[in-house]
Design a protein around this motif. Structure first.
Motif, PDB file in Angstrom:
ATOM      1  N   GLY A  49     -12.891 -84.130  72.467  1.00  0.00           N
ATOM      2  CA  GLY A  49     -13.706 -83.148  71.753  1.00  0.00           C
ATOM      3  C   GLY A  49     -15.062 -82.975  72.413  1.00  0.00           C
ATOM      4  N   SER A  50     -15.552 -81.750  72.414  1.00  0.00           N
ATOM      5  CA  SER A  50     -16.866 -81.478  73.001  1.00  0.00           C
ATOM      6  C   SER A  50     -17.945 -82.160  72.155  1.00  0.00           C
ATOM      7  N   PRO A  51     -19.129 -82.391  72.716  1.00  0.00           N
ATOM      8  CA  PRO A  51     -20.214 -83.001  71.926  1.00  0.00           C
ATOM      9  C   PRO A  51     -20.526 -82.210  70.650  1.00  0.00           C
ATOM     10  N   SER A  52     -20.495 -80.883  70.737  1.00  0.00           N
ATOM     11  CA  SER A  52     -20.761 -80.087  69.538  1.00  0.00           C
ATOM     12  C   SER A  52     -19.624 -80.213  68.525  1.00  0.00           C
ATOM     13  N   ALA A  53     -18.383 -80.400  69.002  1.00  0.00           N
ATOM     14  CA  ALA A  53     -17.253 -80.612  68.088  1.00  0.00           C
ATOM     15  C   ALA A  53     -17.390 -81.960  67.370  1.00  0.00           C
ATOM     16  N   VAL A  54     -17.927 -82.963  68.065  1.00  0.00           N
ATOM     17  CA  VAL A  54     -18.156 -84.269  67.432  1.00  0.00           C
ATOM     18  C   VAL A  54     -19.191 -84.128  66.319  1.00  0.00           C
ATOM     19  N   ILE A  55     -20.255 -83.354  66.560  1.00  0.00           N
ATOM     20  CA  ILE A  55     -21.269 -83.118  65.528  1.00  0.00           C
ATOM     21  C   ILE A  55     -20.642 -82.394  64.337  1.00  0.00           C
ATOM     22  N   LEU A  56     -19.833 -81.380  64.620  1.00  0.00           N
ATOM     23  CA  LEU A  56     -19.169 -80.626  63.554  1.00  0.00           C
ATOM     24  C   LEU A  56     -18.235 -81.537  62.754  1.00  0.00           C
ATOM     25  N   THR A 147     -20.066 -73.837  67.594  1.00  0.00           N
ATOM     26  CA  THR A 147     -19.502 -75.003  68.274  1.00  0.00           C
ATOM     27  C   THR A 147     -18.611 -74.570  69.438  1.00  0.00           C
ATOM     28  N   ILE A 148     -17.762 -73.605  69.198  1.00  0.00           N
ATOM     29  CA  ILE A 148     -16.879 -73.109  70.260  1.00  0.00           C
ATOM     30  C   ILE A 148     -17.702 -72.476  71.375  1.00  0.00           C
ATOM     31  N   ALA A 149     -18.661 -71.640  71.002  1.00  0.00           N
ATOM     32  CA  ALA A 149     -19.485 -70.937  71.999  1.00  0.00           C
ATOM     33  C   ALA A 149     -20.336 -71.896  72.823  1.00  0.00           C
ATOM     34  N   SER A 150     -20.771 -72.989  72.208  1.00  0.00           N
ATOM     35  CA  SER A 150     -21.652 -73.920  72.923  1.00  0.00           C
ATOM     36  C   SER A 150     -20.896 -74.960  73.746  1.00  0.00           C
ATOM     37  N   SER A 151     -19.583 -74.990  73.606  1.00  0.00           N
ATOM     38  CA  SER A 151     -18.793 -75.965  74.357  1.00  0.00           C
ATOM     39  C   SER A 151     -18.653 -75.523  75.808  1.00  0.00           C
ATOM     40  N   ASN A 152     -19.010 -76.405  76.712  1.00  0.00           N
ATOM     41  CA  ASN A 152     -18.842 -76.114  78.141  1.00  0.00           C
ATOM     42  C   ASN A 152     -17.384 -76.198  78.559  1.00  0.00           C
ATOM     43  N   ASP A 153     -16.624 -76.970  77.818  1.00  0.00           N
ATOM     44  CA  ASP A 153     -15.209 -77.175  78.119  1.00  0.00           C
ATOM     45  C   ASP A 153     -14.381 -76.287  77.190  1.00  0.00           C
ATOM     46  N   ARG A 154     -13.629 -75.374  77.749  1.00  0.00           N
ATOM     47  CA  ARG A 154     -12.813 -74.465  76.942  1.00  0.00           C
ATOM     48  C   ARG A 154     -11.372 -74.958  76.785  1.00  0.00           C
ATOM     49  N   ALA A 155     -11.106 -76.162  77.219  1.00  0.00           N
ATOM     50  CA  ALA A 155      -9.762 -76.723  77.048  1.00  0.00           C
ATOM     51  C   ALA A 155      -9.469 -76.864  75.558  1.00  0.00           C
ATOM     52  N   ILE A 156      -8.222 -76.666  75.193  1.00  0.00           N
ATOM     53  CA  ILE A 156      -7.832 -76.735  73.785  1.00  0.00           C
ATOM     54  C   ILE A 156      -8.161 -78.100  73.192  1.00  0.00           C
ATOM     55  N   THR A 157      -8.097 -79.148  73.999  1.00  0.00           N
ATOM     56  CA  THR A 157      -8.421 -80.481  73.490  1.00  0.00           C
ATOM     57  C   THR A 157      -9.890 -80.581  73.089  1.00  0.00           C
ATOM     58  N   ALA A 158     -10.741 -79.793  73.714  1.00  0.00           N
ATOM     59  CA  ALA A 158     -12.180 -79.840  73.426  1.00  0.00           C
ATOM     60  C   ALA A 158     -12.557 -78.992  72.221  1.00  0.00           C
ATOM     61  N   ILE A 159     -11.814 -77.902  71.989  1.00  0.00           N
ATOM     62  CA  ILE A 159     -12.242 -76.959  70.944  1.00  0.00           C
ATOM     63  C   ILE A 159     -11.237 -76.758  69.810  1.00  0.00           C
ATOM     64  N   LEU A 160     -10.141 -77.500  69.802  1.00  0.00           N
ATOM     65  CA  LEU A 160      -9.136 -77.296  68.758  1.00  0.00           C
ATOM     66  C   LEU A 160      -9.721 -77.484  67.366  1.00  0.00           C
ATOM     67  N   PHE A 161     -10.495 -78.521  67.161  1.00  0.00           N
ATOM     68  CA  PHE A 161     -11.055 -78.802  65.843  1.00  0.00           C
ATOM     69  C   PHE A 161     -11.883 -77.615  65.327  1.00  0.00           C
ATOM     70  N   PRO A 162     -12.898 -77.145  66.067  1.00  0.00           N
ATOM     71  CA  PRO A 162     -13.659 -76.008  65.534  1.00  0.00           C
ATOM     72  C   PRO A 162     -12.844 -74.714  65.494  1.00  0.00           C
ATOM     73  N   LEU A 163     -11.912 -74.539  66.411  1.00  0.00           N
ATOM     74  CA  LEU A 163     -11.084 -73.336  66.407  1.00  0.00           C
ATOM     75  C   LEU A 163     -10.231 -73.273  65.143  1.00  0.00           C
ATOM     76  N   TYR A 164      -9.595 -74.388  64.794  1.00  0.00           N
ATOM     77  CA  TYR A 164      -8.786 -74.431  63.580  1.00  0.00           C
ATOM     78  C   TYR A 164      -9.634 -74.077  62.359  1.00  0.00           C
ATOM     79  N   PHE A 165     -10.798 -74.712  62.224  1.00  0.00           N
ATOM     80  CA  PHE A 165     -11.623 -74.472  61.040  1.00  0.00           C
ATOM     81  C   PHE A 165     -12.225 -73.072  61.031  1.00  0.00           C
ATOM     82  N   ALA A 166     -12.489 -72.495  62.187  1.00  0.00           N
ATOM     83  CA  ALA A 166     -12.946 -71.103  62.224  1.00  0.00           C
ATOM     84  C   ALA A 166     -11.853 -70.188  61.678  1.00  0.00           C
ATOM     85  N   ILE A 167     -10.611 -70.436  62.069  1.00  0.00           N
ATOM     86  CA  ILE A 167      -9.489 -69.626  61.584  1.00  0.00           C
ATOM     87  C   ILE A 167      -9.263 -69.854  60.093  1.00  0.00           C
TER      88      ILE A 167
END
Length: 186
Positions: A49-56, A147-167
């Protein structure tokens, strides 16, 4: 910092609505979501998870803790199939994470469990949109997008958590405001 502030606003809003009698989630559902919050935070932290995803995820855990505690006095006491299915998947999620050393698989399973746990909210909002106070959903939705926008890593492993909750949160927002949206587009 914005993600943290929006996350805190999400759950402060939910707790205030609960204390004012405007929002009454199931104590048992919130107990399951609290446990899923622990797993989500752990799997995002231990995974990629990206650092911003960890904060979220940390905000979600803290907020779910607060809502769970308040729901003891201000929540309903429904414990049905959805809660049982979510608890079962919670156990599978923990097992996948620990036995297979696969935090990402554990995260996926915990998000599926969250979705199943959220079906009553979705259904209640479909039946009567005014039943769901959408205010707190807006805050977390915005935090997820940032969180998604601020993530430098666009891999699904990095942004799945915020992506799911955004949806998920976006769906609740749309359902809770569907009549307003229809009026807007007429």
């Amino acid at each position: 910092m914005v993600i943290l502030m929006l996350g805190v606003a999400t759950y402060v809003s939910a707790v205030i609505q609960m204390l004012n009698g405007q929002y009454s989630p199931s104590f048992f559902s919130r107990g399951v979501w609290f446990l899923l919050g622990i797993i989500s935070f752990g799997t995002v932290l231990a995974g990629d998870g990206s650092p911003s995803a960890v904060i979220l995820a940390a905000t979600l855990l803290a907020g779910n803790t607060a809502v769970f505690l308040v729901s003891y006095k201000k929540g309903s006491r429904e414990f049905g199939f959805v809660e049982k299915a979510s608890l079962l998947l919670l156990g599978v999620s923990v097992a996948a994470w620990l036995l297979l050393d696969a935090p990402f698989i554990g995260l996926i399973i915990s998000l599926v469990a969250h979705f199943i746990g959220g079906i009553p909210t979705i259904w209640r909002t479909i039946k009567r949109e005014q039943n769901e106070q959408a205010v707190h959903w807006y805050f977390f939705f915005a935090a997820c997008i940032i969180t998604i926008a601020s993530s430098n890593d666009r891999a699904i492993t990095a942004i799945l958590f915020p992506l799911y909750f955004a949806i998920f949160d976006g769906l609740i927002i749309l359902l809770a405001n569907r009549h307003k949206l229809r009026m807007l587009f007429r």
